[in-house]
Design an enzyme around this catalytic site. Structure first.
Site, PDB file in Angstrom:
ATOM      1  N   SER A  72       0.790  -1.268  -0.045  1.00  0.00           N
ATOM      2  CA  SER A  72       0.102  -0.012  -0.123  1.00  0.00           C
ATOM      3  C   SER A  72       0.918   1.330  -0.218  1.00  0.00           C
ATOM      4  O   SER A  72       0.226   2.344  -0.356  1.00  0.00           O
ATOM      5  CB  SER A  72      -1.059  -0.082   1.275  1.00  0.00           C
ATOM      6  OG  SER A  72      -0.406   0.182   2.292  1.00  0.00           O
ATOM      7  N   LYS A 103       0.593   4.669   6.439  1.00  0.00           N
ATOM      8  CA  LYS A 103       0.140   5.444   5.379  1.00  0.00           C
ATOM      9  C   LYS A 103       0.287   6.805   5.623  1.00  0.00           C
ATOM     10  O   LYS A 103       1.185   7.009   6.549  1.00  0.00           O
ATOM     11  CB  LYS A 103      -1.527   5.440   5.617  1.00  0.00           C
ATOM     12  CG  LYS A 103      -2.254   4.077   5.703  1.00  0.00           C
ATOM     13  CD  LYS A 103      -2.280   3.419   4.382  1.00  0.00           C
ATOM     14  CE  LYS A 103      -3.165   1.964   4.624  1.00  0.00           C
ATOM     15  NZ  LYS A 103      -3.042   1.127   3.420  1.00  0.00           N
TER      16      LYS A 103
END
Length: 255
Positions: free
Chosen positions: A53, A119
């Site tokens: 990700s 993230k």
């Protein structure tokens, strides 16, 4: 005739020397474990990247150091605990056994990332985050971001359109590999068990943030610092105090 007192044989010097050295070694090891545990809890921690990700900023298997002393800000790469229902099989991480977990706790092994995600922090409390403008750029407080330095090659800033205001005590996060990231966007439409909108599910509570990733330390050929991209430095502060509840619209901002 008087008896001659019997002398107790002295222990060989080498035995007492060995015992002292063993005690000193044990004290050093125990002290090192205590110091390492304290550093892990309050200063810094190492994590293994479990998913795609954050490519190409971070690759699967990279080891990153996460520091816990400074406040996070827009643009930081942050590690946080699962805020609830975010983790899928590809991002859950591999949980070690009891021995491996012990060495994680004392800081001698990198954290296996079980129960954590990583993230990029895009929106702070009170920020308005929207996608996309007429040129296909992500907007934060009306300021378009130039994400070319970290966005995965070929990815758009977002395939879905939205406008949100980040609520108090929470942040909005996105993966650098947008097309392979289950981030805040994906949870904007999450619903509760009774079918109502949960809203908050898309925003990470700040008290679940472990810290900000500051450097890739392994593999050796991947060593690099992780800083705040320049584009975030031009983002203005939020115009209003953060609301208690988020504002979410799955429509594009005015072009």
């Amino acid at each position: 005739m008087t008896d001659t007192p019997t002398k107790t044989p002295e222990k060989p010097a080498h035995r007492s020397g060995f015992a002292a050295a063993a005690r000193e070694f044990i004290l050093i090891v125990v002290g090192a474990l205590i110091v390492s545990s304290i550093l892990r809890a309050f200063v810094g921690q190492m994590f293994i990247i479990p998913s795609e990700s954050m490519e190409n900023t971070l690759l699967v298997g990279d080891r990153v150091v996460v520091e816990k002393l400074t406040d996070v800000e827009r643009g930081d790469v942050v590690v946080f605990e699962d805020p609830g229902g975010w983790l899928g099989p590809e991002e859950s991480g591999q949980k070690r056994g009891s021995v491996g977990r012990f060495f994680e706790v004392v800081g001698l092994l990198p954290d296996s990332s079980h129960g954590h995600l990583i993230k990029r922090l895009v929106g702070m409390p009170g920020d308005k985050v929207a996608c996309c403008d007429a040129k296909g750029r992500l907007l934060v407080n009306g300021q378009p971001l130039d994400e070319t330095s970290y966005l995965y090659p070929g990815d758009a800033p977002s395939q879905m359109e939205f406008q949100v205001t980040v609520p108090a005590g929470r942040v909005f996060v996105l993966g650098d590999h947008r097309s392979a990231s289950g981030d805040s966007r994906v949870h904007l439409g999450d619903t509760s068990a009774d079918g109502g909108s949960t809203g908050d599910a898309a925003f990470v509570p700040m008290d679940k943030i472990t810290g900000r990733a500051v450097v890739v330390v392994w593999p050796a050929g991947r060593w690099s610092k992780l800083g705040v991209p320049d584009t975030f430095k031009s983002v203005p502060a939020a115009a209003e105090p953060p609301p208690a509840k988020p504002s979410i619209s799955l429509t594009p901002p005015p072009k």
